[in-house]
Enzyme design. Structure first.
Site, PDB file in Angstrom:
ATOM      1  N   HIS A 184       0.730  -1.236  -0.019  1.00  0.00           N
ATOM      2  CA  HIS A 184      -0.037  -0.201   0.109  1.00  0.00           C
ATOM      3  C   HIS A 184       0.728   1.171   0.045  1.00  0.00           C
ATOM      4  O   HIS A 184       2.057   1.336   0.694  1.00  0.00           O
ATOM      5  CB  HIS A 184      -0.884  -0.038   1.299  1.00  0.00           C
ATOM      6  CG  HIS A 184      -2.049   0.913   1.014  1.00  0.00           C
ATOM      7  ND1 HIS A 184      -2.019   2.364   1.362  1.00  0.00           N
ATOM      8  CD2 HIS A 184      -3.245   0.534   0.779  1.00  0.00           C
ATOM      9  CE1 HIS A 184      -3.335   2.671   1.059  1.00  0.00           C
ATOM     10  NE2 HIS A 184      -4.147   2.007   0.998  1.00  0.00           N
TER      11      HIS A 184
ATOM     12  N   ASP B 134      -7.885  -5.391   0.055  1.00  0.00           N
ATOM     13  CA  ASP B 134      -8.325  -6.186  -1.303  1.00  0.00           C
ATOM     14  C   ASP B 134      -7.913  -7.556  -1.110  1.00  0.00           C
ATOM     15  O   ASP B 134      -8.645  -8.333  -1.954  1.00  0.00           O
ATOM     16  CB  ASP B 134      -7.959  -5.490  -2.436  1.00  0.00           C
ATOM     17  CG  ASP B 134      -8.935  -4.174  -2.746  1.00  0.00           C
ATOM     18  OD1 ASP B 134     -10.178  -4.114  -2.465  1.00  0.00           O
ATOM     19  OD2 ASP B 134      -8.428  -3.306  -3.128  1.00  0.00           O
TER      20      ASP B 134
HETATM   21  N1  CMC Z   1       4.208  -7.474  -5.014  1.00  0.00           N
HETATM   22  C1  CMC Z   1       5.422  -7.663  -5.082  1.00  0.00           C
HETATM   23  N2  CMC Z   1       6.326  -6.421  -5.109  1.00  0.00           N
HETATM   24  C2  CMC Z   1       5.431  -5.345  -4.774  1.00  0.00           C
HETATM   25  C3  CMC Z   1       4.374  -5.154  -4.469  1.00  0.00           C
HETATM   26  C4  CMC Z   1       3.511  -6.266  -4.621  1.00  0.00           C
HETATM   27  N3  CMC Z   1       2.110  -6.206  -4.493  1.00  0.00           N
HETATM   28  N4  CMC Z   1       3.930  -3.963  -3.940  1.00  0.00           N
HETATM   29  C5  CMC Z   1       4.904  -3.223  -3.880  1.00  0.00           C
HETATM   30  N5  CMC Z   1       6.199  -4.276  -4.432  1.00  0.00           N
HETATM   31  C6  CMC Z   1       7.596  -3.690  -4.290  1.00  0.00           C
HETATM   32  C7  CMC Z   1       8.076  -3.199  -5.630  1.00  0.00           C
HETATM   33  O1  CMC Z   1       8.295  -3.995  -6.616  1.00  0.00           O
HETATM   34  C8  CMC Z   1       9.190  -2.208  -5.046  1.00  0.00           C
HETATM   35  O2  CMC Z   1      10.173  -3.031  -4.988  1.00  0.00           O
HETATM   36  P1  CMC Z   1      11.883  -2.568  -5.208  1.00  0.00           P
HETATM   37  O3  CMC Z   1      12.140  -1.505  -4.332  1.00  0.00           O
HETATM   38  O4  CMC Z   1      12.659  -3.597  -5.280  1.00  0.00           O
HETATM   39  O5  CMC Z   1      11.716  -1.813  -6.718  1.00  0.00           O
HETATM   40  C9  CMC Z   1       8.653  -1.668  -3.876  1.00  0.00           C
HETATM   41  O6  CMC Z   1       7.746  -2.985  -3.204  1.00  0.00           O
HETATM   42  C10 CMC Z   1       8.084  -0.506  -3.469  1.00  0.00           C
HETATM   43  O7  CMC Z   1       6.678  -0.673  -4.645  1.00  0.00           O
HETATM   44  P2  CMC Z   1       6.215   0.789  -5.065  1.00  0.00           P
HETATM   45  O8  CMC Z   1       5.570   0.203  -6.434  1.00  0.00           O
HETATM   46  O9  CMC Z   1       7.030   1.790  -5.327  1.00  0.00           O
HETATM   47  O10 CMC Z   1       5.173   1.164  -4.207  1.00  0.00           O
HETATM   48  P3  CMC Z   1       3.984   1.802  -4.444  1.00  0.00           P
HETATM   49  O11 CMC Z   1       3.784   2.511  -2.957  1.00  0.00           O
HETATM   50  O12 CMC Z   1       4.018   3.009  -5.397  1.00  0.00           O
HETATM   51  O13 CMC Z   1       2.745   1.140  -4.639  1.00  0.00           O
HETATM   52  C11 CMC Z   1       0.839  -0.248  -4.678  1.00  0.00           C
HETATM   53  C12 CMC Z   1       1.602   0.587  -3.915  1.00  0.00           C
HETATM   54  C13 CMC Z   1      -0.462  -0.604  -3.839  1.00  0.00           C
HETATM   55  C14 CMC Z   1       0.283   0.221  -6.064  1.00  0.00           C
HETATM   56  C15 CMC Z   1       1.662  -1.557  -4.704  1.00  0.00           C
HETATM   57  O14 CMC Z   1       1.990  -2.153  -3.558  1.00  0.00           O
HETATM   58  C16 CMC Z   1       0.885  -2.784  -5.703  1.00  0.00           C
HETATM   59  O15 CMC Z   1       1.162  -2.721  -6.989  1.00  0.00           O
HETATM   60  N6  CMC Z   1       0.071  -3.515  -4.928  1.00  0.00           N
HETATM   61  C17 CMC Z   1      -0.618  -4.860  -5.665  1.00  0.00           C
HETATM   62  C18 CMC Z   1      -1.947  -4.090  -6.067  1.00  0.00           C
HETATM   63  C19 CMC Z   1      -2.787  -3.921  -4.891  1.00  0.00           C
HETATM   64  O16 CMC Z   1      -3.035  -4.702  -4.121  1.00  0.00           O
HETATM   65  N7  CMC Z   1      -3.299  -2.685  -4.993  1.00  0.00           N
HETATM   66  C20 CMC Z   1      -4.422  -2.382  -3.885  1.00  0.00           C
HETATM   67  C21 CMC Z   1      -4.077  -1.310  -3.099  1.00  0.00           C
HETATM   68  S1  CMC Z   1      -5.096  -1.133  -1.561  1.00  0.00           S
HETATM   69  C22 CMC Z   1      -6.576  -0.440  -2.183  1.00  0.00           C
HETATM   70  C23 CMC Z   1      -6.632   0.662  -2.515  1.00  0.00           C
HETATM   71  O17 CMC Z   1      -6.628   1.532  -1.829  1.00  0.00           O
HETATM   72  O18 CMC Z   1      -7.053   1.064  -3.720  1.00  0.00           O
END
Ligand code: CMC
Length: 431
Positions: A308, A366
């Site tokens: 998240h 989710d």
């Molecule tokens: N699975 C694997 N790796 C992950 C995941 C994941 N679900 N989420 C983040 N990472 C890794 C990412 O690859 C990165 O690694 P590195 O530092 O080695 O490059 C690190 O963690 C940071 O990730 P980020 O994409 O910079 O983090 P963010 O804060 O931009 O992304 C997120 C948040 C929710 C988009 C992401 O965690 C994600 O894609 N999760 C899966 C989709 C999901 O479940 N979304 C629902 C969010 S909750 C409902 C809502 O509020 O809408």
């Protein structure tokens, strides 16, 4: 008392500028950098708004490190335990918990708006039967702008309130109609003798040919789901609603913009993506190979329902929803699916895995919400629609809050231009 400030110095010129520090009720203070372009001739650079507070808001507070979510100061755990969804709607919209008479009046008003204009119902028939229900929801909510002209003066508080009532009341009807349309089933009209959640279930599942019995267990689980998704401060869809609203667009168009943003798998589409992922994993024995793919930097696979932008400890909603999953598993046969077993094991393994620990990746709301919705008989392609139904109150409360600020301005981010430098047009024969 001296004003708290941060000094920004341009090391090229030595020119300094004091930015005021602003404190909220809870959470990190912010640096007010609004005067920066004028004072030092520069904008701030913050792609994806990772460090930008875009507004002041008194609706929802999240502490991502502590795993805290408050609506108008009340913890989500207490609201999920003690409130109804409509009571939470009232709280989000008006700032205080309603007294009994106020809640009764609010319920009655919502009920008076559950029907759709018959013309609007006909909008569904323009869609292909295999259209995604989110496409229909998006289109029909946008089309509300063409049907409810009597509530679209955004500067009139009575109109704003009427729009809020109409949206909260009609979203379940539109959502259920979207499902019925894809199935080729007759639409069910709203029944105002039922509660908000029970009425939604009957609009989804009742048929003219037989009596539909509403399961109190299903209704309670759905009610809690709606409460957990009601608002989540300045997330992507809410920020979209605010940005659209800042141009003075009508509220139905603004909510449609929020629905469009919610559709993406990184946001509200994640619950649907979780079920697809669990189906793809198929068996507990395939979890290690799936997680290896997730951790492989050359693969785009993510563990859906994990991680998240704000919660870096735990998502308090996930804990509540996990509890509902267990309750449903005990009470509904439809909940006993391999998906739940795979999800539990996937969560257990991931929470012990260095990759997820290091990156502070925990299950979000989710991860389990899709399992609950499946157990309630709601098809996968309706999951994000359910999220939109619940979040509509958050969107409209945030929109209303913004409109009620005397200093509202159109939202307009800036950019760092990195394209070609100024150059002269080249005639076709010289290129
Ligand atoms: N699975 C694997 N790796 C992950 C995941 C994941 N679900 N989420 C983040 N990472 C890794 C990412 O690859 C990165 O690694 P590195 O530092 O080695 O490059 C690190 O963690 C940071 O990730 P980020 O994409 O910079 O983090 P963010 O804060 O931009 O992304 C997120 C948040 C929710 C988009 C992401 O965690 C994600 O894609 N999760 C899966 C989709 C999901 O479940 N979304 C629902 C969010 S909750 C409902 C809502 O509020 O809408």
């Amino acid at each position: 008392m001296s004003k708290e400030t941060v000094t920004i110095t341009d090391n090229r010129t030595g020119k300094s500028f004091e930015c005021a520090i602003k404190n909220g009720t809870h959470g990190q203070p912010v640096i007010d950098c609004q005067a920066l372009p004028k004072e030092v001739g520069m904008f701030t650079f913050d792609p994806a708004f990772m460090t930008t507070a875009s507004c002041e808001s008194a609706i929802t507070f999240i502490d991502g490190d502590q795993g805290i979510l408050l609506h108008r100061g009340y913890p989500i755990e207490q609201l999920a335990e003690n409130s109804s969804y409509l009571e939470v709607c009232y709280l989000l919209l008006y700032g205080e918990l309603p007294k009994k008479g106020e809640l009764d009046q609010f319920n009655a008003e919502i009920k008076s708006h559950t029907m759709l204009h018959e013309g609007l119902r006909n909008v569904f028939s323009g869609f292909r039967r295999d259209a995604h229900p989110m496409a229909m929801l998006l289109g029909v909510v946008g089309a509300m702008s063409a049907y409810y002209h009597d509530s679209m003066d955004i500067y009139n508080p009575t109109h704003r309130n009427l729009c809020a009532m109409r949206l909260i009341a009609k979203l379940p009807t539109i959502a259920a109609n979207s499902y019925k349309y894809t199935m080729g089933f007759p639409y069910a009209y709203p029944r105002n003798d039922l509660g908000y959640t029970e009425n939604f279930l009957q609009m989804m599942f009742s048929m003219p040919s037989e009596e539909y019995k509403i399961s109190p267990t299903a209704a309670k689980a759905l009610e809690t789901m709606l409460i957990l998704h009601a608002d989540h401060e300045q997330n992507a869809s809410t920020s979209t609603v605010r940005l659209a609203g800042s141009s003075q667009a009508n509220p139905f168009a603004c909510i449609a913009a929020g629905i469009a943003t919610l559709w993406g798998p990184a946001h509200g589409g994640a619950n649907e993506a979780v079920i697809k992922m669990l189906d793809e994993i198929k068996d507990v024995k395939n979890i290690p190979s799936f997680l290896a793919k997730v951790k492989d930097k050359d693969s785009a696979t993510r563990l859906m329902g994990f991680g998240h932008r704000v919660y870096k400890n735990h998502d308090p909603r996930a804990k509540i929803i996990r509890g509902i999953c267990h309750e449903l598993l005990n009470e509904l046969d439809t909940a006993k699916t391999p998906a739940f077993e795979i999800a539990l094991e996937l969560e257990r393994i991931a929470l012990e895995d260095e990759y997820f620990i290091q990156r502070k990746l925990y299950p979000n709301v989710d991860f389990y919400s899709g399992i609950i919705l499946s157990a309630l008989g709601i098809p996968t392609n309706m999951f994000t629609v359910m999220f939109a139904v619940a979040r509509t109150v958050g969107w409209i409360s945030q929109w209303k809050e913004m409109l009620e600020e005397p200093s509202m301005k159109i939202g307009r981010p800036r950019q760092l231009y990195v394209g070609a430098a100024n150059r002269n047009f080249i005639p076709m024969d010289k290129r």
